[in-house]
Structures are given as C-alpha cells and as structure tokens.
Write an enzyme that holds these catalytic residues in place. Structure first.
Site, PDB file in Angstrom:
ATOM      1  N   PRO A 140      43.824  40.499  50.308  1.00 30.64           N
ATOM      2  CA  PRO A 140      43.864  41.918  50.695  1.00 30.64           C
ATOM      3  C   PRO A 140      42.581  42.350  51.386  1.00 30.64           C
ATOM      4  O   PRO A 140      41.479  42.077  50.906  1.00 30.64           O
ATOM      5  CB  PRO A 140      44.053  42.631  49.359  1.00 30.64           C
ATOM      6  CG  PRO A 140      44.831  41.657  48.537  1.00 30.64           C
ATOM      7  CD  PRO A 140      44.287  40.294  48.927  1.00 30.64           C
ATOM      8  N   CYS A 141      42.762  43.024  52.523  1.00 29.40           N
ATOM      9  CA  CYS A 141      41.613  43.301  53.386  1.00 29.40           C
ATOM     10  C   CYS A 141      41.028  44.691  53.203  1.00 29.40           C
ATOM     11  O   CYS A 141      39.984  44.998  53.769  1.00 29.40           O
ATOM     12  CB  CYS A 141      42.021  43.114  54.850  1.00 29.40           C
ATOM     13  SG  CYS A 141      43.365  44.210  55.375  1.00 29.40           S
ATOM     14  N   GLN A 142      41.673  45.559  52.415  1.00 31.71           N
ATOM     15  CA  GLN A 142      41.212  46.942  52.341  1.00 31.71           C
ATOM     16  C   GLN A 142      39.765  47.050  51.888  1.00 31.71           C
ATOM     17  O   GLN A 142      39.036  47.940  52.317  1.00 31.71           O
ATOM     18  CB  GLN A 142      42.103  47.757  51.399  1.00 31.71           C
ATOM     19  CG  GLN A 142      43.517  47.946  51.913  1.00 31.71           C
ATOM     20  CD  GLN A 142      44.452  46.868  51.399  1.00 31.71           C
ATOM     21  OE1 GLN A 142      44.011  45.773  51.079  1.00 31.71           O
ATOM     22  NE2 GLN A 142      45.729  47.174  51.318  1.00 31.71           N
TER      23      GLN A 142
END
Length: 439
Positions: free
Chosen positions: A77-79
């Site tokens: 996940p890149c958030q």
C-alpha cells in the site's frame, strides 16, 4: 523451466496477472494475498481462480509454509509514502507492510520479483525510505534496478508515474554498476546516486524507452453513457458558458479547463480536456474524473476533447464536494437552441443522426443561429476507468457480473497498476532473464 510459478501480494484485481496473460506467458498462480473482500471477488472473476487461493492478510501468513514459486509480484500500500497519504512512511502500518514483502523474499527465495510503488517514495524522508528498502532487498539476496515509468507512454491516456523495482536473485546474475545518466536531474537519478554510495547490489535492466504519448482520453470513452453519470447542469452552467466562448487545445497533456466549485478552487471541482490526458486516477472515494467534450456541428456528435489524470476510486453516487474528481464534459444536440431544458414531445435531446424538425417562422427547432456548441459535464464510467488502467473490457464485464458495485469498481481501478506498463517489464524480464535461466 516449465510454467512460471507466481505468487502475488497486495493483489488488488490482478494487474500483474493480466499482463502475463496478455503477453501469452504460461504461468501458474500458486497463491495471492488480498484483504479487501470486493477486490478478492473481482480478482477471482477476472482470472478465473478460486477464492481458496487467497492467503488473506499478508501479516498473518506463515511465509515458510507458502508453496514454492519463481516470481513474486506486488506493491505494498502506497498511501503512507504518497503526498495524498500524508507521507507517514514506516510509521504507518501500511508502510511496514513492505517488510512482509521482504520477509516473503527471504523465506522463499524466488528467482525474480517485481515491486511497484508511488513516485513519492523516492524522496520520502529525505531519501531514507528508499535507502532502507534497497538495503532490505540486498540483505535478502537480490540485485535490483529501478525506474520511474509513466503510463502515458504505454498506450494509455493517463498521466500516472510510478516507481518499479526489478529484483533478480544474486546467484543468477553478476553484479553490474548502474549506468547512470548524470545529465538527468530527476529525482530517480538522484535516488540511484545515493544508493550507489550504500553499495547496493545492482544490475542494469533494459527498460522500455518512454518517447511520446500517443492516445487521448477521448479514444477510450464509451459512445453511449447513462444519464446518471452526468452532473446537474445548474452546478455546471457557469463553466459551460465559459467553455462555449473558447476553443479547447489539442495538446497531449493534462489540461484543466475549469472548475465547477462556486469558489473556482479545489481539486474536487476540476474539469479536464478530454482531447488530452487523464490525471492520475486514485482511490478518492470511488468516483470518476470530469472531462470536457466539444460538440461538432459537422458530425453532429460529441467531440471529446487528450491524457487523463491518475485514476481514483471515488463513490459513483451523486457528487458532493469530495466526489468530483472524475467527471466529463460532453456535448448533446438540443431540440431547441434557446432553452436546453425545454422539451419537445417529452424529449430533451434529439438522437444521433435524427433529422431536424422543419424550420418555420414560429419555432427554431434545432437551429443554433449564432450560438456556440453545447457542453455537458459527466463522470468517467467504471468501464472507462478500467480502460485507463489498460484492462480489457471483458475484465470489467467479469467483475461487474460478479456483483461488484460501481463504487468498488472505481476504487479497484484507482488502486491498481497500469497493465501495459507491466507487460513491457515482463516481456524484457522473460526474454532476457527467465528464458535464459531455463536454458
């Protein structure tokens, strides 16, 4: 080597698997890991696999008990590393999921891996985040190369720049110093220069050249769109009037042509030129981007105006101030030029190709004397968002048939990876390294 055995983490709807399928690679999916129940349904429908292949939460997987595989794919996940996600990095549990990926490499030692993440990861925490990641890959026995690839150069009208890292197990390839281009001043070159000082294990992957964007957003729009995707004209009237007095450009860039918010500010109100590129689509509550379409008097059809912003996943239902990123301006021929809301026999617009009414001295049905074209604003449809990530229409149809809501379909495409970018990576990886290793 027989079939390429693949393990997928943070799988989403399976962009990696779609890319392998599209280039004709015979592969066996030994398992995938996804916690979103709707994404799991879409993944299984698109790739025709059983949900029992899903290992679920990656943090709860006993990595030693995973089946053997040759290739690990995924992007944590890149958030936590993106500007939109407030860039908390490894302080965020989503950031620490990266180490689940590394642990899988350590325990199973596959021959290859492909990892994807946001551009912001490169200079996050003054470059320390990338340093830690690269050192982690080296410590578990992999030589790596990395590049920033933009979807707009891969036959998709979306301006989506992402970081891709390729890893090959160190016993399969000799160490190669990176061929750095010191004339390039971008953040990737600076990042790689930092990594050289850390003595990262490396090799030179032959990345596909990024030469020119070729597709416009209008090239993938649906011909017929349900009325529910159109915005209320009361909210868009001022922008429509403004657009009617100007000519939209034909440049293959991301061009904002206006904003429908009363203040004229806020990204959620932005409207983009559909003759250009889409901005990056994201997971912004599952809605579609807004674009502008010009009516052509010559053809009598809506003339879409080039690249989309990055796809986001916003809610498809009525747009509030947080749900206005993905809409489109489209032109419709009206029955009466002076009053768009006036109806003739209960209808508001004429059908495409339908003859105009007879002109007389009482009414001016369909005659736009001295008037500019008519515009409308609508959201992109879920199918159009699938196309912006280079999924096949059949992939969308399978997910839709599985009962996935529009809201979830928007989110899934915003969370996904552009398939054609992955195709380019796999073609080179298989041709130069995987096939060679099996000889």
């Amino acid at each position: 080597m027989g079939k390429l055995r693949v393990m997928s983490l943070f799988s989403g709807i399976g962009a990696f698997e779609a890319a392998l399928r599209n280039i004709g690679v015979g592969y066996e999916l030994v398992g995938f890991s996804e916690i979103d129940k709707y994404a799991v349904k879409s993944f299984c429908a698109i790739h025709n696999v059983d949900e029992q292949l899903n290992f679920g939460d990656v943090s709860k997987i006993d990595k030693k008990k995973l089946p053997e595989f040759d290739l690990l794919v995924g992007g944590s996940p890149c958030q936590s590393f993106s500007v939109a996600g407030h860039r908390k990095g490894f302080e965020d549990t989503r950031g620490t999921l990266f180490f689940q990926y590394v642990e899988t490499l350590k325990e199973k030692q596959p021959k290859f891996f492909v990892f994807e993440n946001v551009k912001g990861l490169i200079n996050h925490d003054k470059g320390n985040t990338l340093n830690v990641m690269a050192e982690a890959f080296s410590e578990v026995g992999y030589r790596i190369d990395l590049e920033l690839l933009n979807s707009k150069f891969f036959n998709v009208p979306q301006n989506r720049e992402r970081l891709y890292i390729i890893g090959i197990r160190e016993d399969l390839i000799k160490n190669e110093e990176w061929s750095l281009d010191f004339k390039r001043k971008d953040i990737l070159q600076k990042g790689k220069q930092r990594l050289v000082e850390l003595d990262i294990k490396s090799f030179n992957f032959r990345w596909t050249a990024q030469s020119a964007a070729t597709k416009r957003l209008k090239d993938l729009l649906e011909e017929y769109v349900d009325e529910k995707y159109y915005l209320n004209e009361d909210k868009t009237n001022s922008l429509i009037k403004e657009l009617s007095t100007s000519r939209l450009n034909e440049n293959l860039t991301v061009e904002q042509v206006g904003n429908i918010n009363p203040s004229g500010n806020g990204m959620n109100g932005n409207v983009y030129n559909s003759s250009g590129l889409s901005p990056t689509i994201t997971t912004n509550k599952g809605e579609g981007l807004k674009i502008a379409v010009e009516y052509s008097r010559k053809s009598g059809l809506g003339r879409e105006l080039a690249v989309s912003h990055t796809l986001s996943a916003s809610d498809w239902r009525g747009l509030n101030r947080n749900q206005k990123q993905n809409a489109v301006v489209e032109v419709r021929p009206v029955l009466t030029p002076e009053r768009g809301e006036k109806r003739q026999n209960g209808r508001r617009f004429k059908d495409d190709g339908e003859p105009a009414f007879t002109v007389n001295t009482i009414d001016r049905h369909g005659v736009a004397v001295g008037e500019y074209p008519k515009y409308r604003i609508r959201r992109l449809t879920p199918l159009e968002c699938f196309r912006l990530q280079a999924f096949d229409d059949e992939d969308f149809e399978k997910a839709f048939a599985a009962g996935i809501s529009n809201s979830q379909l928007y989110k899934q495409t915003g969370n996904s990876i552009t398939v054609t970018v992955l195709e380019s990576i796999f073609k080179e990886l298989i041709h130069t390294y995987i096939n060679k290793e099996s000889e």
